[in-house]
Design an enzyme around this catalytic site. Structure first.
Site, short mmCIF file in Angstrom:
data_model
loop_
_atom_site.label_atom_id
_atom_site.label_comp_id
_atom_site.label_asym_id
_atom_site.label_seq_id
_atom_site.Cartn_x
_atom_site.Cartn_y
_atom_site.Cartn_z
N ASN A 1 -8.07 48.21 -5.17
CA ASN A 1 -8.23 47.72 -6.54
C ASN A 1 -9.51 48.34 -7.11
OD1 ASN A 1 -8.91 46.25 -8.82
ND2 ASN A 1 -8.41 44.26 -7.93
N CYS B 1 -10.81 44.23 -14.96
CA CYS B 1 -9.60 45.00 -14.60
C CYS B 1 -8.65 45.21 -15.78
CB CYS B 1 -8.87 44.31 -13.46
SG CYS B 1 -9.95 43.99 -12.05
N HIS C 1 -2.11 47.17 -13.53
CA HIS C 1 -3.35 47.11 -12.75
C HIS C 1 -2.98 47.02 -11.27
CE1 HIS C 1 -7.11 46.14 -11.10
NE2 HIS C 1 -6.90 44.84 -10.99
N1 COA Z 1 -8.34 39.68 7.31
C1 COA Z 1 -7.85 38.74 8.12
N2 COA Z 1 -7.73 37.46 7.76
C2 COA Z 1 -8.15 37.13 6.53
C3 COA Z 1 -8.68 38.06 5.62
C4 COA Z 1 -8.78 39.39 6.07
N3 COA Z 1 -9.26 40.38 5.29
N4 COA Z 1 -9.00 37.43 4.48
C5 COA Z 1 -8.68 36.14 4.65
N5 COA Z 1 -8.17 35.96 5.89
C6 COA Z 1 -7.71 34.71 6.49
C7 COA Z 1 -8.33 33.50 5.90
O1 COA Z 1 -9.59 33.24 6.49
C8 COA Z 1 -7.31 32.45 6.26
O2 COA Z 1 -7.50 32.07 7.57
P1 COA Z 1 -7.37 30.52 8.01
O3 COA Z 1 -5.93 30.18 7.69
O4 COA Z 1 -7.68 30.56 9.46
O5 COA Z 1 -8.34 29.79 7.16
C9 COA Z 1 -5.99 33.19 6.19
O6 COA Z 1 -6.32 34.58 6.26
C10 COA Z 1 -5.22 32.94 4.92
O7 COA Z 1 -6.12 33.06 3.84
P2 COA Z 1 -5.65 32.87 2.39
O8 COA Z 1 -6.83 32.98 1.46
O9 COA Z 1 -4.77 31.66 2.29
O10 COA Z 1 -4.74 34.16 2.22
P3 COA Z 1 -3.80 34.52 1.05
O11 COA Z 1 -2.42 34.59 1.54
O12 COA Z 1 -4.05 33.71 -0.20
O13 COA Z 1 -4.27 36.00 0.73
C11 COA Z 1 -5.52 37.24 -0.88
C12 COA Z 1 -5.58 36.25 0.27
C13 COA Z 1 -6.94 37.48 -1.38
C14 COA Z 1 -4.93 38.55 -0.37
C15 COA Z 1 -4.61 36.64 -2.00
O14 COA Z 1 -5.06 35.37 -2.34
C16 COA Z 1 -4.59 37.50 -3.22
O15 COA Z 1 -4.05 38.58 -3.20
N6 COA Z 1 -5.18 37.03 -4.34
C17 COA Z 1 -5.30 37.81 -5.52
C18 COA Z 1 -6.52 38.67 -5.35
C19 COA Z 1 -6.64 39.76 -6.37
O16 COA Z 1 -5.76 40.59 -6.47
N7 COA Z 1 -7.76 39.79 -7.09
C20 COA Z 1 -8.07 40.76 -8.04
C21 COA Z 1 -7.30 40.54 -9.28
S1 COA Z 1 -7.88 41.56 -10.52
#
Ligand code: COA
Length: 320
Positions: free
Chosen positions: A270, A114, A240
Site C-alpha cells: 500500500n 490514500c 487504491h
Molecule cells: N503476522 C502475523 N500475525 C499477525 C500479523 C502479522 N503481520 N498482524 C496481526 N497478526 C495477528 C494478530 O495479532 C491476531 O492474533 P491473535 O488472534 O493471536 O490476537 C491475528 O493475527 C488476527 O488479527 P486481526 O487484526 O484480527 O487480523 P485481520 O484478519 O483483521 O487482518 C488486517 C488484519 C490489518 C490485514 C485487516 O484488518 C485489514 O486488512 N484491514 C484494512 C487495513 C488497510 O488496508 N488499511 C489501509 C487502508 S488505506
C-alpha cells in the site's frame, strides 16, 4: 467545469525491494499470513539519497517525456502526499524547480492520504479552468516507511514507498465524472511532531476494512449512476491498492467483473497517495492502457477520505 483526459503516466520506485520473508526476520510474521490477509508479497522502502521529492521528480519526468509535453506547457502541478520531505515547502515546489516548470502556474500538495491522487486530479482540474495552458502534472508520491512502527506487525507489513505521475489534458466534452467525500476520524493516523506522541502509523484494521469496502462501493456506485454506464462499458477499475481482500469483497458484493479490477499490491504494498498512479503506470508498462479506454479510479483512506473519477484515456494516449 471542463473534463480531464489521461495523456500519459510515469513512475519511480526505490531501489530496495523488501519481501515478506525479510520482514519475518525482524518481526513475528510470515509470507503466508501477510499474503493471505492482504495479497502483498513485497514492497519498496527508500534508502540512501531516495526521498519523496526524488521519486516524484523521476516519475514526473517520465510522464512528461512519454507525453511529449515540455515544461512550458504544464499549467499546474499538484502532488498527493502525506509524507512529504518538508512540512514546507511542498514536494510540488521542489519538483517544479527540478523540472524547470513556469513560475506563474499553481503548484501545491494535497493531503488526502490514500485518496490523495483523486483529490489532486480534481484540484488540478480546477486550476486548469483559469489557465491558458492545457496540461496538468499530477503526482502521487510517498515514503510511508518513515512512519512505520516496526514493532507493530499489524501495520508495518502493509505499506511501501514509491511515486506515480500522470499528465492530464483539459478536454471540453470528454466523459468525466467525479465524487469526493470525507468523514473525519482517527481510524488510521500518524501523530504530528507537536503532539508529543511517536510519529508512527496507528490503525484500527477492522474498522478501516469496513470503511474501505463501503467507501469503494459508494464511490463506484455514484460514478456508475452519474454516468449511466454499465460495468461492461468500463475498461478498467483502478482502485487504491490497500489489500486484495478489500477489492475481492467489493467485486463480490457489487457483482462486478473481477477481471476489470487491476491489482498490483502484490509487488508494491500500500503506497498510500501514490498507489493509484503507480497502478496506472504499471498498467501502462504492461500495455493494458490504450487510447479511448474508459477508466474508473477509486481511492479511500486516512481522513477518512474517499472518492473516485471516471475519465477517458486521450485519443493520443502515450503508451509506454
Ligand atoms: N503476522 C502475523 N500475525 C499477525 C500479523 C502479522 N503481520 N498482524 C496481526 N497478526 C495477528 C494478530 O495479532 C491476531 O492474533 P491473535 O488472534 O493471536 O490476537 C491475528 O493475527 C488476527 O488479527 P486481526 O487484526 O484480527 O487480523 P485481520 O484478519 O483483521 O487482518 C488486517 C488484519 C490489518 C490485514 C485487516 O484488518 C485489514 O486488512 N484491514 C484494512 C487495513 C488497510 O488496508 N488499511 C489501509 C487502508 S488505506
Amino acid at each position: 467545469m471542463e473534463s480531464l483526459e489521461l495523456v500519459s503516466t510515469g513512475g519511480a520506485l526505490p531501489k530496495r525491494s523488501v519481501h515478506n520473508d525479510d520482514l519475518a526476520k525482524i518481526m513475528d510474521t510470515s509470507d503466508e499470513w501477510i499474503f493471505t490477509r492482504t495479497g502483498i508479497h513485497s514492497r519498496y522502502f527508500c534508502g540512501g539519497e531516495e526521498t519523496v521529492t526524488s521519486l516524484a521528480t523521476e516519475a514526473a519526468r517520465q510522464a512528461m517525456e512519454r507525453a511529449g509535453v515540455t515544461a512550458d506547457e504544464i499549467g499546474c502541478l499538484v502532488t498527493a502526499t502525506c509524507s512529504g520531505d518538508y512540512a514546507t515547502p511542498a514536494v510540488s515546489c521542489l519538483v517544479q524547480s527540478a523540472l524547470g516548470l513556469a513560475d506563474d502556474i499553481p503548484v501545491t500538495d494535497v493531503n488526502a492520504a490514500c485518496t490523495g491522487f483523486i483529490y489532486a486530479a480534481e484540484v488540478a482540474r480546477g486550476f486548469l479552468q483559469e489557465s491558458e495552458k492545457q496540461y496538468a502534472l499530477v503526482i502521487g508520491a510517498e515514503q510511508i516507511s518513515r512512519y512505520l512502527d516496526m514493532t507493530d506487525r499489524s501495520t508495518a507489513v502493509l505499506f511501501g514507498d514509491g511515486a506515480g505521475a500522470a499528465i492530464f489534458r483539459r478536454t471540453p466534452g470528454s466523459l468525466y465524472h467525479h465524487v469526493l467525500g470525507a468523514m473525519g476520524g482517527l481510524e488510521i493516523n500518524v501523530p504530528g511532531a507537536a503532539s508529543g506522541m511517536p510519529e508512527k502509523v496507528s490503525m484500527d484494521g477492522k474498522a478501516v476494512f469496513r470503511f474501505a469496502t463501503k467507501a469503494m462501493r459508494r464511490g463506484i456506485g455514484v460514478l456508475m449512476e452519474k454516468s449511466e454506464k454499465a460495468f461492461d462499458e468500463i475498461d478498467w477499475f483502478v482502485c487504491h491498492q490497500a489489500n486484495s481482500r478489500i477489492i475481492d469483497y467489493v467485486v463480490h458484493k457489487m457483482k462486478a467483473p473481477e477481471e476489470k479490477f487491476f491489482e498490483d499490491m502484490e509487488r508494491f504494498g500500500n503506497t498510500s497517495g501514490a498507489s493509484v498512479p503507480i497502478a496506472l503506470n504499471d498498467m501502462n508498462e504492461q500495455h493494458l492502457l490504450s487510447a479511448g479506454q474508459t477508466l474508473v479510479l477509486v481511492g479511500f483512506g486516512s481522513g477518512l477520505t474517499w472518492g473516485g473519477l471516471m475519465l477517458k484515456c486521450a485519443p493520443d494516449f502515450r503508451a509506454e
